[in-house]
Design a protein around this motif. Structure first.
Motif, PDB file in Angstrom:
ATOM      1  N   MET A  50      -6.525  23.643  29.437  1.00  0.00           N
ATOM      2  CA  MET A  50      -7.614  24.412  30.045  1.00  0.00           C
ATOM      3  C   MET A  50      -8.797  23.521  30.394  1.00  0.00           C
ATOM      4  O   MET A  50      -9.387  23.643  31.480  1.00  0.00           O
ATOM      5  CB  MET A  50      -8.052  25.526  29.105  1.00  0.00           C
ATOM      6  CG  MET A  50      -7.143  26.739  29.094  1.00  0.00           C
ATOM      7  SD  MET A  50      -7.129  27.619  30.679  1.00  0.00           S
ATOM      8  CE  MET A  50      -8.791  28.301  30.699  1.00  0.00           C
ATOM      9  N   ALA A  51      -9.169  22.627  29.490  1.00  0.00           N
ATOM     10  CA  ALA A  51     -10.317  21.748  29.735  1.00  0.00           C
ATOM     11  C   ALA A  51     -10.081  20.874  30.965  1.00  0.00           C
ATOM     12  O   ALA A  51     -10.989  20.662  31.782  1.00  0.00           O
ATOM     13  CB  ALA A  51     -10.590  20.886  28.509  1.00  0.00           C
ATOM     14  N   ALA A  52      -8.860  20.369  31.102  1.00  0.00           N
ATOM     15  CA  ALA A  52      -8.532  19.543  32.266  1.00  0.00           C
ATOM     16  C   ALA A  52      -8.609  20.362  33.554  1.00  0.00           C
ATOM     17  O   ALA A  52      -9.125  19.887  34.576  1.00  0.00           O
ATOM     18  CB  ALA A  52      -7.139  18.940  32.097  1.00  0.00           C
ATOM     19  N   ASN A  53      -8.125  21.598  33.498  1.00  0.00           N
ATOM     20  CA  ASN A  53      -8.185  22.456  34.683  1.00  0.00           C
ATOM     21  C   ASN A  53      -9.625  22.813  35.045  1.00  0.00           C
ATOM     22  O   ASN A  53      -9.970  22.914  36.232  1.00  0.00           O
ATOM     23  CB  ASN A  53      -7.383  23.737  34.438  1.00  0.00           C
ATOM     24  CG  ASN A  53      -5.883  23.503  34.547  1.00  0.00           C
ATOM     25  OD1 ASN A  53      -5.438  22.483  35.069  1.00  0.00           O
ATOM     26  ND2 ASN A  53      -5.095  24.442  34.050  1.00  0.00           N
ATOM     27  N   GLU A  54     -10.456  23.028  34.035  1.00  0.00           N
ATOM     28  CA  GLU A  54     -11.851  23.400  34.301  1.00  0.00           C
ATOM     29  C   GLU A  54     -12.592  22.308  35.066  1.00  0.00           C
ATOM     30  O   GLU A  54     -13.551  22.592  35.787  1.00  0.00           O
ATOM     31  CB  GLU A  54     -12.581  23.702  32.991  1.00  0.00           C
ATOM     32  CG  GLU A  54     -12.108  24.954  32.268  1.00  0.00           C
ATOM     33  CD  GLU A  54     -12.283  26.212  33.099  1.00  0.00           C
ATOM     34  OE1 GLU A  54     -13.388  26.408  33.657  1.00  0.00           O
ATOM     35  OE2 GLU A  54     -11.314  26.995  33.202  1.00  0.00           O
ATOM     36  N   GLU A  55     -12.142  21.055  34.933  1.00  0.00           N
ATOM     37  CA  GLU A  55     -12.799  19.959  35.648  1.00  0.00           C
ATOM     38  C   GLU A  55     -12.592  20.049  37.154  1.00  0.00           C
ATOM     39  O   GLU A  55     -13.253  19.338  37.920  1.00  0.00           O
ATOM     40  CB  GLU A  55     -12.321  18.617  35.100  1.00  0.00           C
ATOM     41  CG  GLU A  55     -12.796  18.336  33.682  1.00  0.00           C
ATOM     42  CD  GLU A  55     -12.621  16.879  33.287  1.00  0.00           C
ATOM     43  OE1 GLU A  55     -13.202  15.994  33.957  1.00  0.00           O
ATOM     44  OE2 GLU A  55     -11.882  16.635  32.313  1.00  0.00           O
ATOM     45  N   ALA A  76     -16.799  18.140  32.681  1.00  0.00           N
ATOM     46  CA  ALA A  76     -16.418  18.622  31.354  1.00  0.00           C
ATOM     47  C   ALA A  76     -17.635  19.020  30.528  1.00  0.00           C
ATOM     48  O   ALA A  76     -17.617  20.033  29.812  1.00  0.00           O
ATOM     49  CB  ALA A  76     -15.610  17.554  30.626  1.00  0.00           C
ATOM     50  N   GLU A  77     -18.708  18.243  30.616  1.00  0.00           N
ATOM     51  CA  GLU A  77     -19.887  18.536  29.804  1.00  0.00           C
ATOM     52  C   GLU A  77     -20.533  19.854  30.219  1.00  0.00           C
ATOM     53  O   GLU A  77     -21.069  20.583  29.385  1.00  0.00           O
ATOM     54  CB  GLU A  77     -20.903  17.395  29.908  1.00  0.00           C
ATOM     55  CG  GLU A  77     -22.062  17.509  28.941  1.00  0.00           C
ATOM     56  CD  GLU A  77     -21.620  17.684  27.498  1.00  0.00           C
ATOM     57  OE1 GLU A  77     -22.248  18.488  26.778  1.00  0.00           O
ATOM     58  OE2 GLU A  77     -20.632  17.026  27.080  1.00  0.00           O
ATOM     59  N   VAL A 105     -15.495  25.640  21.117  1.00  0.00           N
ATOM     60  CA  VAL A 105     -15.091  25.378  22.509  1.00  0.00           C
ATOM     61  C   VAL A 105     -13.577  25.549  22.655  1.00  0.00           C
ATOM     62  O   VAL A 105     -13.102  26.192  23.605  1.00  0.00           O
ATOM     63  CB  VAL A 105     -15.533  23.971  22.946  1.00  0.00           C
ATOM     64  CG1 VAL A 105     -14.947  23.606  24.314  1.00  0.00           C
ATOM     65  CG2 VAL A 105     -17.059  23.890  22.977  1.00  0.00           C
ATOM     66  N   ASP A 106     -12.801  24.992  21.725  1.00  0.00           N
ATOM     67  CA  ASP A 106     -11.345  25.135  21.792  1.00  0.00           C
ATOM     68  C   ASP A 106     -10.924  26.597  21.675  1.00  0.00           C
ATOM     69  O   ASP A 106      -9.969  27.043  22.331  1.00  0.00           O
ATOM     70  CB  ASP A 106     -10.685  24.324  20.673  1.00  0.00           C
ATOM     71  CG  ASP A 106     -10.639  22.832  20.975  1.00  0.00           C
ATOM     72  OD1 ASP A 106     -10.997  22.443  22.103  1.00  0.00           O
ATOM     73  OD2 ASP A 106     -10.239  22.057  20.075  1.00  0.00           O
TER      74      ASP A 106
END
Length: 461
Positions: free
Chosen positions: A196-201, A206-207, A320-321
Motif C-alpha cells: 500500500m505504501a508503495a502504491n500511495e507514492e 511517502a512522508e 501507519v501500518d
C-alpha cells in the motif's frame, strides 16, 4: 480504477457518510459547476430533490441540512460542526440561501428541497437532482448525483456498474482482489502495508502519506476524547442518552481504586467506550473520520485505540501500518461489492469496517499476509446478512451499539487468525462476493429506508 487509502479515510461530519457527507459534497459540486459556467449569479431559484434512501431517511440523517450547507459552499472536512445547525435554522427561518457564500436567493423549504419518499433514480438508491432556474423560470442547469457510500459521489452519467470514482492512476503494485494482493506480497516479498505504501507514492511522497495518516489518527483520538466527555441526550425524538461519558467515569474510578485493575474484561470495556464515544459524536453531527463510512466510524478507531493502549510496543509506525492495511482491505470491498448500507445493508458498513479492523490489527500483531487476509475474512463472514434498519431514520439505534459489538468481534478475529497459519476454507474474495450477493437478495426495506426490522418494531417515543 485506482483507490488511495485517503479515499477510504476522510475527515467529515456526522451522522452519515452517504446521507450527509455525500449530499454536502454533491451540492457543492453543483454550485462549483454553476460558477465555472458563469451561471451562479444568474440563478434566481435552486431546487433540490432527494430520492430513494436519501428521501426516505434524509431528515433523520440530516441530508436536507447537508445540502443547504453544501449549496452555501461548505465542505464536510472543514465545515464548522458547532455552528452548522444554527446556520441551517437561519436559512429556513429567513428564507434566504447564499449560494457559494456570495449570491443570495430566496429559499422555500417546501418547494425548493423535496424528499421523495417512494421514488428512486436508476443507478443507485442514494440519488439527488439539482436544478438552477433563471429569474424568468428558464432552466440554467440540471445535474443528478449519486452518493455511493463512504462519502463517494458520482454524477448522473454513472451506470449501475459504477461503484467507484474514476481514477486511472497507474500503480506499481496493482491489485483488485484478495488473491491478487496475496500474490503481489508473495512475489515481491512485501507485507500488505508495504504494498500500500508503495502504491500511495503514485499520488504523493511517502512522508506526506504518513503525515496524513497520523493526522487521521489524531482526529480519531480527538473524536474519542470529545465523545467521552459529553453528557446529555442525542439529537432527535428518540432522546437516546449518551453513555460514553458515564462509562469513562466508571472505568476511571475502578482503575483509581486499585494499583492494577484486574478485571479480565478490562480491555473490552475500554474498547466499548472508544466505539460508543465515536458514534455518539457521529450521531450528534460532530467531526469524525469516515472509516469507511460514518455509520461504522467507531470500529476502526476503537480497535486502533486498543492497539495503542493495550498492545505492548505500539508505535506510530504501527498506527501507519494499521491504517494502510485497513485501507487495502477496504479497497477490496469498494471495488468488488459495496460499502453503502442503502445498497447492501449494514453488512456493507459495519461488516466491511469489522473486516478492515480485524486484518489491520492482525498485521500490527505480527501476522503474515495470509493471516491478515484470514482475519479480514472472519470479520466479514460473521456479519453477513446484517440489515440496515435505523429506528426513526437516525444513526443511533442499533448503529451505536453495533459499532461496539463489531469492534470486539474484529479483535477476536485478529487473535483467532494469529493462532492459525493463514490457511482457511473460505477466502476473503468469496466472503466479499457473498456479501454482495446477499445484499442483492435483501429486501429493499432492510437497506437504510427505516421501513423494516427494528425501525418498524420499535416505538419511537
Amino acid at each position: 480504477m485506482s483507490l488511495s487509502v485517503l479515499d477510504l479515510f476522510s475527515i467529515g461530519i456526522g451522522p452519515s457518510s452517504s446521507h450527509t457527507v455525500g449530499p454536502m459534497r454533491a451540492a457543492k459540486q453543483f454550485i462549483d459547476l454553476l460558477a465555472e459556467a458563469d451561471q451562479l449569479h444568474s440563478t434566481a431559484r435552486l431546487k433540490t430533490e432527494l430520492f430513494g434512501s436519501l428521501g426516505a431517511t434524509g431528515r433523520g440523517h440530516s441530508s436536507d441540512s447537508a445540502v443547504l450547507l453544501g449549496l452555501e459552499g461548505e465542505d464536510p472536512q472543514t465545515v464548522d460542526t458547532i455552528a452548522a445547525p444554527g446556520r441551517v435554522r437561519d436559512i429556513v427561518a429567513e428564507g434566504r440561501l447564499r449560494l457559494a457564500g456570495e449570491h443570495e436567493i430566496n429559499f422555500d423549504r417546501e418547494t425548493d428541497l423535496i424528499l421523495h419518499m417512494r421514488k428512486s433514480l436508476p443507478a443507485h438508491p442514494n440519488g439527488m437532482t439539482f436544478t438552477a432556474f433563471a429569474a424568468d423560470g428558464t432552466v440554467l442547469a440540471e445535474r443528478s448525483y449519486y452518493s455511493i457510500g463512504g462519502g463517494f459521489v458520482v454524477d448522473g452519467d454513472a451506470s449501475e456498474e459504477d461503484t467507484v470514482v474514476a481514477d486511472q492512476t497507474e500503480l506499481p503494485y496493482p491489485f483488485s482482489t484478495g488473491d491478487e494482493l496475496l500474490e503481489v506480497c508473495t512475489r515481491h516479498e512485501m507485507t500488505i502495508p508495504e504494498v500500500m505504501a508503495a502504491n500511495e507514492e503514485a499520488w504523493r511522497p511517502a512522508e506526506q502519506t504518513r503525515e496524513a495518516l497520523l493526522h487521521i489518527w489524531s482526529v480519531m483520538q480527538e473524536c474519542v476524547e470529545n465523545g467521552s466527555n459529553r453528557d446529555g441526550v442525542l439529537p432527535g425524538n428518540l432522546m437516546v442518552p449518551r453513555r460514553a461519558a458515564n462509562l469513562k467515569k466508571t472505568l476511571e474510578h475502578l482503575e483509581s481504586m486499585y494499583d492494577r485493575y484486574q478485571d479480565p474484561m478490562r480491555a473490552m470495556e475500554w474498547v466499548n467506550l472508544y466505539a460508543l464515544a465515536v458514534n455518539e459524536e457521529n450521531a450528534s453531527g460532530g467531526r469524525i473520520v469516515t472509516a469507511p463510512t460514518n455509520g461504522a466510524a467507531g470500529i476502526i478507531p476503537a480497535v486502533l485505540h486498543y492497539y495503542w493502549h493495550f498492545v505492548d510496543g505500539a508505535t506510530e509506525d504501527g498506527i501507519v501500518d494499521f491504517l494502510l492495511t485497513a485501507g487495502a482491505i477496504g479497497i477490496l470491498f469498494k471495488l468488488n461489492a459495496s460499502i453503502s448500507g442503502a445498497e447492501v445493508g449494514c453488512q456493507g458498513e459495519v461488516g466491511s469496517a469489522c473486516a478492515m479492523a480485524a486484518g489491520a490489527l492482525c498485521q500490527v500483531l505480527g501476522g503474515s499476509p495470509e493471516q491478515v487476509e484470514n482475519a479480514a475474512e472472519i470479520g466479514i463472514e460473521h456479519n453477513l446478512g446484517l440489515t440496515c434498519d435505523p429506528v426513526g431514520g437516525l444513526v443511533q439505534i442499533p448503529c451505536i451499539e453495533r459499532n461496539a459489538m463489531a469492534s470486539i468481534k474484529a479483535i477476536n478475529a485478529a487473535r483467532l487468525s494469529i493462532h492459525g497459519d493463514g490457511s482457511h476454507k473460505v477466502s476473503l474474495d468469496v466472503a466479499i462476493k457473498t456479501m454482495k450477493d446477499t445484499g442483492a437478495d435483501m429486501k429493499k426495506k432492510y437497506k437504510e429506508t427505516s421501513r423494516g426490522g427494528l425501525a418498524v418494531n420499535v416505538i419511537e417515543c
